[in-house]
Scaffold this active site. Structure first.
Site, PDB file in Angstrom:
ATOM      1  N   TYR A 156       0.816  -1.221   0.000  1.00 36.45           N
ATOM      2  CA  TYR A 156       0.000   0.000   0.000  1.00 36.45           C
ATOM      3  C   TYR A 156       0.846   1.266   0.000  1.00 36.45           C
ATOM      4  CZ  TYR A 156      -4.573  -2.143   0.831  1.00 36.45           C
ATOM      5  OH  TYR A 156      -5.749  -2.836   0.706  1.00 36.45           O
TER       6      TYR A 156
ATOM      7  N   ASP B 265      -2.471 -18.632   1.353  1.00 36.96           N
ATOM      8  CA  ASP B 265      -3.465 -19.353   0.546  1.00 36.96           C
ATOM      9  C   ASP B 265      -4.162 -20.423   1.393  1.00 36.96           C
ATOM     10  OD1 ASP B 265      -0.987 -20.577   0.621  1.00 36.96           O
ATOM     11  OD2 ASP B 265      -0.981 -21.244  -1.463  1.00 36.96           O
TER      12      ASP B 265
ATOM     13  N   LYS C 238       3.571 -15.527   3.183  1.00 42.01           N
ATOM     14  CA  LYS C 238       3.849 -16.284   1.961  1.00 42.01           C
ATOM     15  C   LYS C 238       5.356 -16.523   1.957  1.00 42.01           C
ATOM     16  CE  LYS C 238       2.438 -18.159  -1.871  1.00 42.01           C
ATOM     17  NZ  LYS C 238       1.518 -19.327  -1.898  1.00 42.01           N
TER      18      LYS C 238
ATOM     19  N   ASP D 295      -6.021  -7.120   4.252  1.00 49.81           N
ATOM     20  CA  ASP D 295      -7.166  -6.520   3.565  1.00 49.81           C
ATOM     21  C   ASP D 295      -8.077  -7.614   3.037  1.00 49.81           C
ATOM     22  OD1 ASP D 295      -8.751  -4.493   2.306  1.00 49.81           O
ATOM     23  OD2 ASP D 295      -7.814  -5.055   0.406  1.00 49.81           O
TER      24      ASP D 295
HETATM   25  C1  IPM Z   1     -10.221  -1.448   4.033  1.00 46.40           C
HETATM   26  C2  IPM Z   1     -10.517  -0.907   2.653  1.00 46.40           C
HETATM   27  C3  IPM Z   1      -9.384   0.032   2.229  1.00 46.40           C
HETATM   28  C4  IPM Z   1      -8.109  -0.786   2.234  1.00 46.40           C
HETATM   29  C5  IPM Z   1      -9.611   0.715   0.874  1.00 46.40           C
HETATM   30  C6  IPM Z   1     -10.886   1.530   0.874  1.00 46.40           C
HETATM   31  C7  IPM Z   1      -8.441   1.561   0.467  1.00 46.40           C
HETATM   32  O1  IPM Z   1     -10.696  -1.941   1.746  1.00 46.40           O
HETATM   33  O2  IPM Z   1     -10.143  -0.650   4.981  1.00 46.40           O
HETATM   34  O3  IPM Z   1     -10.068  -2.653   4.152  1.00 46.40           O
HETATM   35  O4  IPM Z   1      -7.809  -1.478   1.251  1.00 46.40           O
HETATM   36  O5  IPM Z   1      -7.403  -0.742   3.229  1.00 46.40           O
HETATM   37 MG    MG Z   2     -10.636  -3.874   2.588  1.00 35.58          MG
END
Ligand code: IPM
Ligand code: MG
Length: 360
Positions: A146, A227, A195, A251
């Site tokens: 990210y 996985d 992983k 996520d």
């Molecule tokens: C979450 C959401 C966010 C992320 C998005 C909206 C950027 O999916 O809080 O899980 O990926 O972290």
């Molecule tokens: Mg999310």
């Protein structure tokens, strides 16, 4: 006590669900003698509409000056909303990532618990649901893919996109310590999901987490490939207590964990930094398709407010009161549309807020 709470209602169903959580907090305040002041701030698409950017310095500074942040959701329909015609760094999601980074919210806690009353809404096999589950997903929130360098450019005449996954040992250690601390207050089991059969970053996660584990002899420490974890979550979710993982895996797995509780509308979350400060939001998104219809499930947001009382304000008794009130309405059979069985009577978003507030 008096608490100042930054309130970021955001987009889509955000305003509806945060209003219900504020209602419940006010009810807690009346009963237990606290005052909650809400400082309304813009972030996401609504901030783009007013300020041209999804997150302003002012929102960051005001949020920092508050005792905690209560958030709804941000973003819209990625195919039709004009927000997604902007360059990626100006879109609603950039605001959310920006505030996570600015407030140093590296530890994301997403508890996935199957309420006995909602076993019927659980999409898993009956014998799996019957065992129940109660896990804490701990997702690293300010590193990895990210926040790594990314770009798209032509390399040797071929359009190429690059995203980089970087973690250093300090970023891993601080969340691993939090995970083991939390496990000590739960069933004393941590599963690191990675992983490590492919990725260097995962191998570093294993090494550092193993070192941390050595300081917690009472906690059982397990590792699992991501996985396999995706599979185990639907096969035998009862095996998990604390699940520790990096940003991207977290996520994906946290959405899976939320769905097996019956609805993403049930899952709260807390994003914490090194201090008691945190940002509290439902794990689900802005659900633009149902926004403004007063049918969203406000429970995840209300439970996020309970997490705020517990983790940022040390108000355990008050947090218990909210969680008990939620259990009570579910036991009494009240359901929003996402968790209702066909034919079951449904309550609206604001009614659910009223019902829970009345049971504090
Ligand atoms: C979450 C959401 C966010 C992320 C998005 C909206 C950027 O999916 O809080 O899980 O990926 O972290
Ligand atoms: Mg999310």
């Amino acid at each position: 006590m008096k608490y100042r709470i930054a309130s970021i209602k955001g987009d889509g169903i955000g305003p509806e669900i945060v209003t219900q959580a504020q209602k419940v907090l006010n009810s807690v305040g009346e009963k237990y003698g606290h005052e909650f002041e809400f400082v309304e701030l813009l972030m996401g698409g609504c901030s783009i509409d007013v300020n041209g950017v999804p997150l302003t310095e002012e929102t960051i500074e005001t949020a920092k000056s508050c005792d905690a942040v209560l958030m709804g959701s941000i973003g819209g329909d990625t195919r039709t909303s004009p927000w997604y015609k902007l360059e990626p760094s100006k879109r609603p999601e950039a605001g959310l990532l920006g505030i996570r980074k600015a407030l140093k919210l590296f530890a994301n806690l997403r508890p996935a618990y199957l309420y006995p009353e909602l076993k019927e809404a659980c999409p898993l096999k009956e014998e799996v649901a019957a065992k129940g589950f109660d896990m804490m997903m701990m997702r690293e929130l300010t590193g990895g893919l990210y926040f790594g360098e990314r770009y798209t450019k032509e390399i040797d005449g071929v359009m190429t996109a690059v995203d980089t996954l970087t973690y250093n040992e300090n970023e891993i250690r601080r969340i691993a310590i939090k995970a083991f601390d939390i496990a000590m207050k739960r069933r004393k089991k941590v599963t690191l999901v990675d992983k490590a059969n492919v990725l260097d970053s995962s191998r570093l996660w294993r090494k550092v987490t193993e070192e941390v584990a050595a300081d917690y002899p009472e906690v059982e420490f397990l590792v699992m490939l991501v996985d396999n974890c995706a599979m185990q979550l639907v096969k035998d979710p009862a095996q998990f207590d604390v699940v520790l993982t990096e940003n991207m895996f977290g996520d994906i797995l946290s959405d899976e964990a939320s769905m097996i509780t019956g609805s993403i509308g049930m899952l709260p979350s807390a994003s914490l930094n090194e201090t008691k400060f945190g940002l509290y939001e439902p794990s689900g998104g802005s659900a633009p398709d149902i926004a403004g219809k007063n049918i969203a499930n406000p429970i995840a947001t209300i439970l996020s407010a309970a997490m705020m009382l517990r983790y940022s304000f040390d108000l355990d008794r008050e947090a218990d009161a909210i969680e008990e009130a939620v259990k009570k309405v579910l036991r009494e059979g009240y359901r929003t549309i996402d968790i209702a069985k066909s034919g079951e009577p449904q309550v609206k978003c604001d009614e659910m807020g009223d019902l829970i507030a009345a049971r504090i």
